[in-house]
Scaffold this active site. Sequence first.
Site, short mmCIF file in Angstrom:
data_model
loop_
_atom_site.label_atom_id
_atom_site.label_comp_id
_atom_site.label_asym_id
_atom_site.label_seq_id
_atom_site.Cartn_x
_atom_site.Cartn_y
_atom_site.Cartn_z
N GLY A 230 0.77 -1.24 -0.04
CA GLY A 230 -0.03 0.02 0.10
C GLY A 230 0.88 1.23 -0.07
N LYS A 236 -2.19 0.11 5.17
CA LYS A 236 -1.77 -1.20 5.19
C LYS A 236 -1.11 -1.84 6.35
CE LYS A 236 2.75 0.71 3.73
NZ LYS A 236 2.47 2.27 3.94
N HIS A 272 1.97 3.29 16.49
CA HIS A 272 1.90 1.75 16.03
C HIS A 272 2.05 0.85 17.40
CE1 HIS A 272 3.02 1.31 11.50
NE2 HIS A 272 3.06 2.53 11.62
N ARG A 273 2.61 1.28 18.45
CA ARG A 273 2.86 0.66 19.66
C ARG A 273 1.65 0.45 20.13
NH1 ARG A 273 8.79 2.52 21.78
NH2 ARG A 273 10.11 0.98 20.43
N GLU A 284 13.47 -4.76 17.26
CA GLU A 284 13.83 -3.73 16.02
C GLU A 284 15.20 -4.43 15.47
OE1 GLU A 284 14.36 -0.32 18.26
OE2 GLU A 284 12.42 0.12 18.39
#
Length: 402
Positions: A230, A236, A272-273, A284
Site C-alpha cells: 500500500g 496497510k 504503532h505501539r 527492532e
Amino acid sequence: MELTLLGTGAPAGLPRPDCPCAACATALGVAARGATAVLVDGTLLLDLTPGAALAAARAGHSLAGVRQVLLSHPHDGPALEVPAGVPQPGRVPDGRELALLTGHRVRALALDAPGTGYAVTGPSGQRVLYLPPGGAPAGVEDQEGVEPYDMVVVDVLGRPDALARLRAVRAVGATTDVIAVHIDHDVPPGGELTRRLAAVGARAVPDGTTLTVGVYEDVPDVPRRTLVLGGARSGKSVEAERRLEAFPDVLYVATGGLRGGDTEWAARVAAHRERRPGSWRTVETCDLVPLLKDDDGAPLLIDCLSLWLTDVMDAVEAWDDAEWAGGGERALRARVSELAEAVRHTRRTVVAVSNEVGSGIVPATASGRRYRDELGRLNAAFAAECEHVLLVVAGQALPLRG
C-alpha cells in the site's frame, strides 16, 4: 449436538436502527442480523432476544422444548418478553456447573467484562463455548491435557484477543469451528466480512442457520505467508496487524529503528505501539533471515520491507554509482534472493508490510529511481513466495492473490 443461530448480530441488531453508515445501508436481506441468540438441541436457549420465537419458527424450530434459558450479558432496553411456556431466563454464577435433564452440562466461565461465558457439553461429549459481546475469558491458564472445543461461538470482530487467549491455552485448535457472532456495523457485510474472518480462521453464517457440532466445514485455512502492500497512510499496517490480532505471542519486527532526535518518527512509532495487543513482543532488527529460519517461533509481523531495503542498500553502498556498478548491485540481488528463499522455506506464520511506490511520480534523482526499481523487484520476489497478497488503497484491502 445442533446449534441454531436465531440471530448473529450485535445487541442492537444489524442494521442498527436509524444508523446512516455505509455498512448498515448495505446490511439487507441475508446480510441483516438480529441480536445473537443460540438454540442448543431445541432444549437450551443462550440469550433471549426480542422476536426469538419468530426467529425460531423461521428456522423451522420451536421454543416449546426449551428447558433452560441462560443470559450471557446485561440486556439494555425494555424488559425482556418471555414467550409463553419458556422458562424465566437467568445467569449461572461464575465457575458453577449446571446439569440438565436432557444430558447437557453447562459451566459458567468468568470474563474480563460484564457477562458470563458458557461451556456446553452435549450428551455425546461434543463441547461448545459461547461468549457474549465484548467479552473474553478471564484467568485462562495453560493446562496439560486441555482438549480443544469442537466449536466456539464468539465476538471475533469485537474481541479478537479472546480468540488469541483461547489459542494460547490450546482451547481452540486446528479443528475447532470458529463462528463469529455479535456482528456489528464495524465491517461491511458480504465479501469484506468473509475475507476478514477467514484471515483469522473464522466464519459467519446467516441468521437461522443450524450447525451440527463436530461436522467438518470447508473453512479457508489461515494463510501462512501474507504480503500487504500500500501507499503512505493507506492503512496497510492496520490491515497487517488485524490479520494477526486473533493469535497469541506475535513477534512484531520493526525494521525502521529509533532514529534518535526525530520527534515525528518517534510519534509514528508510538502510534504503532499503541495499536498492538499487549501480549505482542517487539524486536527492532533488519536481520530477517534468522527469524524466518526459526521454525518453532511465534507468528511474525514484519513492518516493513521498504525500510529493510533501505538498510540493505546502505550496507552495500548502493547510492554510489561506482559502488553499485562495482558489486553493489550483485550484493543487493543476493540479499533479496536470500530473503525470498527464507520466506519460501519458513514454517512460521508471516505477515509482511511493504510500500507500493511504482505507481506514482518518477523520482527526480538517480538514487530515488534506483530505490523505486529495487523495491518493486523486492516486492515481486517476496509476493511470489506468499499464499496471500493484498493491496490496500484508501483503507480498503484488495486481494491480489489468495
